[in-house]
Design a protein around this motif. Sequence first.
Motif, short mmCIF file in Angstrom:
data_model
loop_
_atom_site.label_atom_id
_atom_site.label_comp_id
_atom_site.label_asym_id
_atom_site.label_seq_id
_atom_site.Cartn_x
_atom_site.Cartn_y
_atom_site.Cartn_z
N GLY A 17 -3.90 9.66 12.60
CA GLY A 17 -4.52 9.62 11.28
C GLY A 17 -5.93 9.08 11.30
N LYS A 18 -6.28 8.43 10.20
CA LYS A 18 -7.65 7.97 9.97
C LYS A 18 -7.76 6.48 10.20
CE LYS A 18 -8.20 11.50 6.37
NZ LYS A 18 -8.44 11.74 4.92
N ALA A 19 -8.74 6.08 11.01
CA ALA A 19 -9.01 4.66 11.19
C ALA A 19 -9.34 4.05 9.85
CB ALA A 19 -10.17 4.46 12.17
N GLY A 20 -8.75 2.91 9.58
CA GLY A 20 -8.92 2.27 8.28
C GLY A 20 -7.78 2.58 7.33
N LEU A 21 -7.02 3.62 7.62
CA LEU A 21 -5.86 3.98 6.79
C LEU A 21 -4.56 3.96 7.58
CD1 LEU A 21 -7.16 6.96 4.60
CD2 LEU A 21 -6.70 4.62 3.86
N ASP A 22 -4.61 4.38 8.84
CA ASP A 22 -3.40 4.55 9.63
C ASP A 22 -3.52 3.78 10.94
OD1 ASP A 22 -2.32 6.51 7.74
OD2 ASP A 22 -3.89 7.83 8.53
N THR A 23 -2.38 3.51 11.57
CA THR A 23 -2.39 2.69 12.78
C THR A 23 -1.79 3.45 13.96
OG1 THR A 23 -0.35 1.62 12.01
CG2 THR A 23 -2.43 0.51 11.51
N VAL A 24 -0.61 3.03 14.42
CA VAL A 24 0.01 3.66 15.58
C VAL A 24 1.46 4.01 15.24
CG1 VAL A 24 -1.47 2.52 17.28
CG2 VAL A 24 0.66 1.41 16.55
N VAL A 25 2.01 4.92 16.03
CA VAL A 25 3.38 5.38 15.83
C VAL A 25 4.06 5.42 17.19
CG1 VAL A 25 2.83 7.83 16.05
CG2 VAL A 25 4.81 7.14 14.68
N ARG A 212 -6.83 -0.87 15.21
CA ARG A 212 -6.64 -0.01 14.05
C ARG A 212 -6.40 -0.83 12.78
NH1 ARG A 212 -7.40 5.58 14.55
NH2 ARG A 212 -5.54 6.02 13.32
N ASN A 213 -5.64 -1.90 12.90
CA ASN A 213 -5.40 -2.76 11.74
C ASN A 213 -6.68 -3.44 11.28
OD1 ASN A 213 -2.65 -2.20 11.59
ND2 ASN A 213 -2.10 -3.88 12.98
N ALA A 214 -7.51 -3.85 12.24
CA ALA A 214 -8.75 -4.53 11.89
C ALA A 214 -9.70 -3.61 11.14
CB ALA A 214 -9.43 -5.05 13.16
N ALA A 215 -9.58 -2.31 11.32
CA ALA A 215 -10.46 -1.34 10.66
C ALA A 215 -10.01 -1.02 9.23
CB ALA A 215 -10.52 -0.05 11.46
N ARG A 216 -8.87 -1.53 8.83
CA ARG A 216 -8.35 -1.22 7.50
C ARG A 216 -9.24 -1.79 6.42
NH1 ARG A 216 -3.83 -3.98 6.40
NH2 ARG A 216 -3.43 -2.69 4.56
N ALA A 217 -9.48 -0.99 5.39
CA ALA A 217 -10.22 -1.46 4.23
C ALA A 217 -9.33 -2.38 3.40
CB ALA A 217 -10.69 -0.28 3.38
N PRO A 218 -9.92 -3.35 2.68
CA PRO A 218 -9.10 -4.29 1.89
C PRO A 218 -8.20 -3.60 0.88
CG PRO A 218 -11.36 -5.08 2.06
CD PRO A 218 -11.35 -3.68 2.62
N GLU A 219 -8.63 -2.45 0.34
CA GLU A 219 -7.84 -1.79 -0.70
C GLU A 219 -6.78 -0.85 -0.12
OE1 GLU A 219 -11.61 0.66 -0.02
OE2 GLU A 219 -11.02 -1.44 -0.23
N THR A 220 -6.64 -0.77 1.23
CA THR A 220 -5.64 0.11 1.81
C THR A 220 -4.25 -0.29 1.33
OG1 THR A 220 -6.99 0.34 3.79
CG2 THR A 220 -4.67 0.95 3.98
N PRO A 221 -3.44 0.65 0.87
CA PRO A 221 -2.12 0.30 0.36
C PRO A 221 -1.24 -0.26 1.47
CG PRO A 221 -2.36 2.67 0.59
CD PRO A 221 -3.73 2.07 0.78
N PRO A 222 -0.32 -1.17 1.17
CA PRO A 222 0.54 -1.74 2.17
C PRO A 222 1.47 -0.70 2.76
CG PRO A 222 1.31 -2.34 -0.01
CD PRO A 222 -0.03 -1.65 -0.19
N GLY A 223 1.95 -0.99 3.97
CA GLY A 223 2.77 -0.03 4.68
C GLY A 223 4.25 -0.15 4.41
N ASP A 224 4.68 -1.07 3.53
CA ASP A 224 6.11 -1.25 3.32
C ASP A 224 6.62 -0.49 2.11
OD1 ASP A 224 4.88 -2.72 1.40
OD2 ASP A 224 5.87 -4.62 1.85
N ALA A 225 5.81 0.39 1.55
CA ALA A 225 6.27 1.20 0.42
C ALA A 225 7.30 2.19 0.90
CB ALA A 225 5.10 1.93 -0.22
N VAL A 226 8.34 2.39 0.13
CA VAL A 226 9.42 3.31 0.47
C VAL A 226 9.38 4.47 -0.51
CG1 VAL A 226 11.90 3.62 0.73
CG2 VAL A 226 10.83 1.46 1.42
N LEU A 227 9.22 5.69 0.01
CA LEU A 227 9.09 6.85 -0.85
C LEU A 227 10.37 7.65 -0.92
CD1 LEU A 227 5.53 8.11 0.12
CD2 LEU A 227 6.20 6.48 -1.65
#
Length: 228
Positions: A17-25, A212-227
């Motif tokens: 994905g995009k640096a600042g939005l996504d990390t690793v899988v 990748r985490n360090a590049a995240r913008a402050p407004e990036t939504p948290p990763g624990d949301a369940v869809l």
Amino acid sequence: MQDTTWRLVHDAVIPYGKAGLDTVVHARAFEATPTDTPIVLLSEFGDHHGRPLSQAIAEAAAAAQAALYRRGDDLRFVQHTPHGQRFHEVRFHQRRRTTVFYHRGAPPARRGRSAHWSTSATPVTVRGARRHIFQPPQWAQDLPWTFHDPHWTELPTTPVNDDGIPQARSARPMELLIPTLLGDTPVQVWPADRYLPSLIGGATARKIADARNAARAPETPPGDAVLF
């Protein structure tokens, strides 16, 4: 149970994905016979930051395709959520080739880089040897595939040895069966709070995830949301 025997052939921590939005899988690929489509399990780590994997599954699939099956093999994808140990098969309505960069070679100025586009480590444990592949995240623009319009179907699981879901704060993995997908081939899972990139890929994976985490913008939504 299926009669087909599946084997784990790739086990990797890859940025996507995009640096600042996504990390690793955590990407694990299983293969059976030459006529069976490989199955790629994409697992979200328990300390995941940024967009939930369900919002970036197309990007994660593209990264796994480029890292593990760069020739363009057809693949089946499964998304794994460690919180609750849930598995969903993800079917994409469309896959597009965006470039032939990896398949036919790069222009002369970039060919050397393409030949060494990943690093790897092979830890040997009592369970055997596993090769881990790590992509430099700054090369995301070179991904030759895009995936579109995902659809999820939840898959039933069965614990091996009836151990139940691994408990928090335990570092011991457990094995699950996904009978409708992998037959009697087990899949290892870990408690969400201990399921970290460093557990799977060591220091190299941890550094990539931290960057990748360090590049995240402050407004990036948290990763624990369940869809789901």
